[in-house]
Design a protein around this motif. Structure first.
Motif, PDB file in Angstrom:
ATOM      1  N   PRO A  92      38.608  30.255  38.140  1.00 43.17           N
ATOM      2  CA  PRO A  92      39.159  31.529  37.655  1.00 43.17           C
ATOM      3  C   PRO A  92      39.640  32.414  38.800  1.00 43.17           C
ATOM      4  O   PRO A  92      39.096  32.367  39.910  1.00 43.17           O
ATOM      5  N   TYR A  93      40.658  33.222  38.516  1.00 44.43           N
ATOM      6  CA  TYR A  93      41.165  34.183  39.490  1.00 44.43           C
ATOM      7  C   TYR A  93      40.148  35.309  39.608  1.00 44.43           C
ATOM      8  O   TYR A  93      39.778  35.944  38.617  1.00 44.43           O
ATOM      9  N   GLY A  94      39.682  35.553  40.832  1.00 47.25           N
ATOM     10  CA  GLY A  94      38.686  36.609  41.033  1.00 47.25           C
ATOM     11  C   GLY A  94      37.996  36.459  42.371  1.00 47.25           C
ATOM     12  O   GLY A  94      38.238  35.496  43.113  1.00 47.25           O
ATOM     13  N   SER A  95      37.136  37.407  42.693  1.00 49.41           N
ATOM     14  CA  SER A  95      36.427  37.367  43.967  1.00 49.41           C
ATOM     15  C   SER A  95      35.469  36.176  44.000  1.00 49.41           C
ATOM     16  O   SER A  95      34.927  35.755  42.966  1.00 49.41           O
ATOM     17  N   THR A  96      35.274  35.645  45.167  1.00 54.47           N
ATOM     18  CA  THR A  96      34.473  34.437  45.325  1.00 54.47           C
ATOM     19  C   THR A  96      33.067  34.605  44.771  1.00 54.47           C
ATOM     20  O   THR A  96      32.540  33.707  44.097  1.00 54.47           O
ATOM     21  N   MET A  97      32.456  35.755  44.998  1.00 51.40           N
ATOM     22  CA  MET A  97      31.078  35.955  44.563  1.00 51.40           C
ATOM     23  C   MET A  97      30.950  36.156  43.058  1.00 51.40           C
ATOM     24  O   MET A  97      29.848  36.112  42.505  1.00 51.40           O
ATOM     25  N   SER A  98      32.080  36.357  42.381  1.00 51.38           N
ATOM     26  CA  SER A  98      32.019  36.547  40.930  1.00 51.38           C
ATOM     27  C   SER A  98      32.170  35.227  40.168  1.00 51.38           C
ATOM     28  O   SER A  98      32.037  35.197  38.946  1.00 51.38           O
ATOM     29  N   ILE A  99      32.444  34.169  40.882  1.00 52.26           N
ATOM     30  CA  ILE A  99      32.646  32.860  40.262  1.00 52.26           C
ATOM     31  C   ILE A  99      31.379  32.032  40.416  1.00 52.26           C
ATOM     32  O   ILE A  99      30.789  31.970  41.495  1.00 52.26           O
ATOM     33  N   SER A 100      30.971  31.371  39.354  1.00 54.18           N
ATOM     34  CA  SER A 100      29.704  30.632  39.376  1.00 54.18           C
ATOM     35  C   SER A 100      29.797  29.427  40.312  1.00 54.18           C
ATOM     36  O   SER A 100      30.854  28.825  40.482  1.00 54.18           O
ATOM     37  N   PRO A 101      28.671  29.061  40.922  1.00 55.85           N
ATOM     38  CA  PRO A 101      28.654  27.862  41.770  1.00 55.85           C
ATOM     39  C   PRO A 101      29.105  26.608  41.024  1.00 55.85           C
ATOM     40  O   PRO A 101      29.710  25.718  41.622  1.00 55.85           O
ATOM     41  N   GLU A 102      28.834  26.549  39.722  1.00 54.11           N
ATOM     42  CA  GLU A 102      29.247  25.380  38.936  1.00 54.11           C
ATOM     43  C   GLU A 102      30.763  25.235  38.915  1.00 54.11           C
ATOM     44  O   GLU A 102      31.297  24.123  39.019  1.00 54.11           O
ATOM     45  N   ARG A 103      31.482  26.367  38.768  1.00 50.18           N
ATOM     46  CA  ARG A 103      32.944  26.313  38.738  1.00 50.18           C
ATOM     47  C   ARG A 103      33.504  25.922  40.112  1.00 50.18           C
ATOM     48  O   ARG A 103      34.470  25.163  40.206  1.00 50.18           O
TER      49      ARG A 103
END
Length: 281
Positions: free
Chosen positions: A96-107
């Motif tokens: 997903p487009y967004g900040s790195t820390m907002s994206i789950s490790p699974e993604r």
């Protein structure tokens, strides 16, 4: 004689989008094709479409993150058509487009598994075959981020930087072996991956300017696919290490001119509008 007459090619992630366009372009130029994808329904439909048009095509269900799947893919190509000449590592996904820390490790891990491990597996298996026979063309697909950091697209962009460095190193290691190891950046390709974007909550508005960029420089997949045909042909013999960026300076200027003419003539917008799907991680 057609450009790829008598050749056998494997293309990963080829049941739709750019991968399918490459497969069809190869087939039109005389190659026998083995398409690979994870989903049986779309893969079978893609193979049937090519066969119905009179082309030599087979399909193989393959998760490129699994080395045994990729080895099976190569075996299918050789057992079906007798040899393997071209391998295109096209399979790729984004986060997903967004900040790195907002994206789950699974993604993030899914991107790494497909875009990095998948390319490594494909390259490893193809190179073993090519080295044994003393010839072959390996083409790895690049993308946005291969030349520098891309905030809010860190997973995908960093994976493409890895692919570029990996491909260049591999090319240098096996220079003089009769194998061409190359990479191709197709630019903005108008497929679902580009026009249906997942965005983290709060970042959705940052995606919208991409609509303008697509109008200027977006291409249907059939357009860059023709360049991959050229790369897979004898035109690139002894051009090991070649890196091709489809969005050249000339195409950048042409895109500006095209959009300016559309604005002057009040022509309707023909490119699709991005659909943004909001997600929490």
């Amino acid at each position: 004689m057609k450009l790829l007459e008598g050749k056998t090619a494997v293309i990963t992630g080829s049941s739709r989008g750019l991968g399918f366009a490459i497969a069809k372009a190869f087939a039109e130029q005389g190659a026998s094709i083995v398409l690979a994808a994870r989903t049986a329904d779309t893969l079978n439909s893609a193979v049937a479409e090519l066969k119905n048009q009179g082309y030599q095509a087979e399909g193989f269900i393959c998760d490129t993150a699994r080395i045994e799947d990729v080895e099976g893919l190569a075996q299918r190509a050789v057992s079906t058509f007798g040899h393997l000449d071209i391998w295109v590592n096209n399979a790729g996904i984004g986060a997903p487009y967004g900040s790195t820390m907002s994206i789950s490790p699974e993604r993030i891990k899914k991107v790494v598994d497909t875009n990095i491990i998948g390319v490594y597996h494909g390259s490893y298996v193809a190179m073993r075959q090519f080295l044994a026979q003393g010839s072959g063309k390996l083409i790895n697909l690049l993308g946005r981020g291969d030349s520098g950091p891309m905030p809010y697209q860190n997973a995908y962009a960093s994976s493409k930087a890895w692919v570029k460095n990996f491909t260049q190193a591999l090319a240098r290691e096996y220079a003089g072996t009769g194998i061409e190891v190359m990479a191709f950046n197709p630019g903005l390709v108008i497929t679902e991956m580009l026009t249906q974007v997942d965005a983290i909550v709060g970042f959705e508005k940052k995606v919208l300017p991409l609509n303008t960029v697509i109008r200027f420089w977006g291409n249907l997949p059939e357009v860059p696919a023709r360049k991959v045909v050229w790369m897979a042909s004898s035109a690139t013999d002894r051009r090991n290490g070649l890196i091709v960026n489809f969005l050249s300076f000339g195409r950048l200027i042409a895109g500006v001119g095209k959009e300016l003419w559309r604005w002057i003539t009040h022509a309707p917008i023909s490119t699709p509008i991005i659909k943004v799907r909001i997600t929490k991680s």
